[in-house]
Write a protein that holds these residues in place. Structure first.
Motif, PDB file in Angstrom:
ATOM      1  N   UNK A  93       2.520  -1.073  -7.810  1.00 17.59           N
ATOM      2  CA  UNK A  93       1.620  -0.896  -6.664  1.00 17.59           C
ATOM      3  C   UNK A  93       0.463  -0.007  -7.098  1.00 17.59           C
ATOM      4  N   UNK A  94      -0.789  -0.441  -6.950  1.00 15.94           N
ATOM      5  CA  UNK A  94      -1.902   0.445  -7.267  1.00 15.94           C
ATOM      6  C   UNK A  94      -1.814   1.742  -6.463  1.00 15.94           C
ATOM      7  N   UNK A  95      -1.963   2.850  -7.145  1.00 14.42           N
ATOM      8  CA  UNK A  95      -1.788   4.152  -6.498  1.00 14.42           C
ATOM      9  C   UNK A  95      -2.820   4.385  -5.396  1.00 14.42           C
ATOM     10  N   UNK A  96      -4.047   3.906  -5.582  1.00 10.49           N
ATOM     11  CA  UNK A  96      -5.062   4.074  -4.546  1.00 10.49           C
ATOM     12  C   UNK A  96      -4.732   3.260  -3.301  1.00 10.49           C
ATOM     13  N   UNK A  97      -4.033   2.130  -3.459  1.00 10.64           N
ATOM     14  CA  UNK A  97      -3.590   1.362  -2.287  1.00 10.64           C
ATOM     15  C   UNK A  97      -2.653   2.218  -1.433  1.00 10.64           C
ATOM     16  N   UNK A  98      -1.698   2.871  -2.103  1.00  6.79           N
ATOM     17  CA  UNK A  98      -0.750   3.716  -1.369  1.00  6.79           C
ATOM     18  C   UNK A  98      -1.461   4.878  -0.689  1.00  6.79           C
ATOM     19  N   UNK A  99      -2.449   5.459  -1.371  1.00 10.26           N
ATOM     20  CA  UNK A  99      -3.198   6.571  -0.792  1.00 10.26           C
ATOM     21  C   UNK A  99      -3.955   6.125   0.456  1.00 10.26           C
ATOM     22  N   UNK A 100      -4.552   4.929   0.406  1.00 10.67           N
ATOM     23  CA  UNK A 100      -5.282   4.411   1.572  1.00 10.67           C
ATOM     24  C   UNK A 100      -4.346   4.145   2.741  1.00 10.67           C
ATOM     25  N   UNK A 101      -3.194   3.554   2.459  1.00 13.55           N
ATOM     26  CA  UNK A 101      -2.212   3.285   3.512  1.00 13.55           C
ATOM     27  C   UNK A 101      -1.733   4.597   4.139  1.00 13.55           C
ATOM     28  N   UNK A 102      -1.536   5.595   3.303  1.00 18.60           N
ATOM     29  CA  UNK A 102      -1.111   6.902   3.791  1.00 18.60           C
ATOM     30  C   UNK A 102      -2.160   7.502   4.732  1.00 18.60           C
ATOM     31  N   UNK A 103      -3.437   7.308   4.417  1.00 18.81           N
ATOM     32  CA  UNK A 103      -4.513   7.854   5.241  1.00 18.81           C
ATOM     33  C   UNK A 103      -4.533   7.237   6.633  1.00 18.81           C
ATOM     34  N   UNK A 104      -4.160   5.977   6.734  1.00 21.32           N
ATOM     35  CA  UNK A 104      -4.146   5.321   8.050  1.00 21.32           C
ATOM     36  C   UNK A 104      -3.246   6.092   9.007  1.00 21.32           C
ATOM     37  N   UNK A 105      -2.070   6.478   8.506  1.00 22.79           N
ATOM     38  CA  UNK A 105      -1.130   7.229   9.336  1.00 22.79           C
ATOM     39  C   UNK A 105      -1.566   8.678   9.518  1.00 22.79           C
ATOM     40  N   UNK A 106      -1.914   9.346   8.420  1.00 28.40           N
ATOM     41  CA  UNK A 106      -2.235  10.775   8.480  1.00 28.40           C
ATOM     42  C   UNK A 106      -3.447  11.060   9.351  1.00 28.40           C
ATOM     43  N   UNK A 107      -4.429  10.166   9.327  1.00 23.67           N
ATOM     44  CA  UNK A 107      -5.680  10.394  10.046  1.00 23.67           C
ATOM     45  C   UNK A 107      -5.772   9.597  11.339  1.00 23.67           C
ATOM     46  N   UNK A 108      -4.737   8.822  11.669  1.00 24.67           N
ATOM     47  CA  UNK A 108      -4.758   8.037  12.902  1.00 24.67           C
ATOM     48  C   UNK A 108      -5.864   7.001  12.933  1.00 24.67           C
ATOM     49  N   UNK A 109      -6.118   6.346  11.787  1.00 21.72           N
ATOM     50  CA  UNK A 109      -7.213   5.384  11.707  1.00 21.72           C
ATOM     51  C   UNK A 109      -6.860   4.080  12.416  1.00 21.72           C
TER      52      UNK A 109
END
Length: 254
Positions: A93-109
């Motif tokens: 899994x590309x690490x930046x993909x995981x970081x982006x998915x994490x941001x959706x939850x953390x930032x309520x996007x």
């Protein structure tokens, strides 16, 4: 039955989840120059905490970067070696993909929001990729994103100029900036408050489970994006060496 996830694209992160994505144990180390020394003990610790034997693992998930050569290689070689020994698959899994998915939850996007995920590429550069949010929450509780551009590597100022220019008519919104790559260059890439900075191995594992269920290919080839800093010295070709060996010495008489 459990899935082990490893990411060495930045810090060293290890997580163990069950087949439904529930976290069983996780560990991280912020050691950036000793990935090899840190990774194996963390794997042993998460397995011991969860009371899981290695033989119970069904797959190994590995973050594929982008990242500098040495650190990323440690995680991928470890994942492949462990999977080979156990006869189970490696899911990349590309690490930046995981970081982006994490941001959706953390930032309520919400759907339609865009994300510029970054990591440290050294040499005064950042790795980056741009995403659009499709859904705030999907299977296994992770956000759904699509990659719009990248991954790539460039100087922070160039990334900002290309990705953070004020939108024109018909353009999408300005992206939310996340990741520790941007933290190094705040004059160009202002990081959102409370944004994730490094990939969470638990999110990496859940994203791999989602993609596996969807039948997606998950290759484990590393995303170095540029050549390593150290190269083997060039060797003379066989033909050149043979010619040198048979050529007459200077001053020989024909």
């Amino acid at each position: 039955m459990a899935v082990l996830a490893l990411d060495t694209s930045a810090a060293v992160a290890v997580s163990l989840v069950d087949e439904d994505g529930a976290r069983l144990a996780s560990r991280t180390s912020d050691e950036r120059r000793r990935h090899a020394e840190s990774l194996a003990p963390l794997i042993n610790e998460v397995l011991a905490e969860a009371g899981i034997e290695r033989s119970a693992l069904t797959s190994v998930v590995a973050g594929t970067g982008p990242a500098p050569f040495t650190g990323l290689r440690v995680g991928l070689v470890t994942a492949r070696t462990l999977a080979l020994a156990l006869g189970i698959p490696v899911l990349g899994v590309p690490s930046l993909d995981a970081l982006a998915v994490q941001a959706v939850s953390d930032l309520g996007l919400r759907p339609g929001a865009e994300i510029l995920a970054t990591s440290d590429a050294r040499r005064k550069e950042v790795y980056w990729a741009r995403y659009r949010v499709i859904a705030h929450e999907g299977p296994h509780g992770v956000g759904v994103v699509e990659r719009l551009a990248g991954p790539d590597v460039d100087r922070a100022g160039f990334v900002a100029q290309a990705q953070l220019a004020p939108p024109g008519e018909g353009d999408g919104p300005l992206p939310v900036v996340i990741g520790e790559g941007a933290m190094l260059y705040p004059e160009f890439l202002p990081v959102a408050d409370d944004a994730p900075l490094v990939p969470d191995a638990t999110v990496l594992a859940r994203l791999a489970l989602v993609r596996r269920a969807a039948g997606e290919e998950q290759p484990s080839e590393p995303l170095y994006l540029r050549r390593p800093d150290v190269h083997e010295p060039a060797r003379a070709s066989t033909s050149s060496a043979a010619a040198a060996a048979t050529a007459p010495a200077t001053g020989d008489v024909a």
